[in-house]
Design a protein around this motif. Structure first.
Motif: not given
Length: 156
Positions: A66-70, A137-144
């Motif tokens: 995820i992205e967090i505003p700084d 903001k969710i950037i990516k959800v993926a398999d490990l």
């Protein structure tokens, strides 16, 4: 800032902090919801491996980035501000109190803290009840996808 969390796939998008509310952690007391993320996927993997036997890290696990505003991250906490024994297990009341107070004061969405496993790395604690939680903001959800050599090196 982009941050990462590894969990069972069914819980990856759950940003309620329910697990930490039920069980507590190094930075929050039981009953206080908090989300634990790390500054890198590698740091997240270390955090998972220190808490569970590698053989339980099955295909059911994935990761979320995820992205967090700084501007929403409190970065003022430094190693020198922590008690000498802040890395002890079980966690000391000083870190539990610090994180719990962060949640209670509700000033920032996230708090950057040193990783107890590797203090030059960081964990990012997120208050799931903060008014700005929707700004994640969710950037990516993926398999490990872990290299099989890591599994083989454990002798499993």
């Amino acid at each position: 800032m982009r941050v990462f969390r590894i969990a069972k796939k069914q819980y990856l998008k759950d940003l309620s902090g329910e697990g930490s509310r039920l069980f507590g952690g190094r930075w929050n007391k039981k009953g206080m919801a908090m989300l634990y993320f790390s500054d890198s996927l590698s740091t997240s993997l270390l955090e998972v491996l220190v808490h569970m036997d590698f053989k339980h890290l099955t295909n059911d696990f994935g990761y979320i980035e995820i992205e967090i505003p700084d501007a929403l991250i409190d970065t003022r906490l430094k190693l020198k501000n922590l008690d000498e024994n802040w890395r002890d297990n079980p966690p000391k009341s000083s870190t539990i109190t610090l994180g719990t107070e962060f949640i209670k004061t509700n000033k920032k969405l996230a708090l950057k803290v040193p990783c107890a496993i590797l203090p030059m790395a960081s964990n990012i604690l997120i208050n799931p009840r903060h008014k700005d939680i929707a700004k994640l903001k969710i950037i990516k959800v993926a398999d490990l996808d872990i290299d099989s050599r890591l599994v083989l090196s454990t002798g499993l």
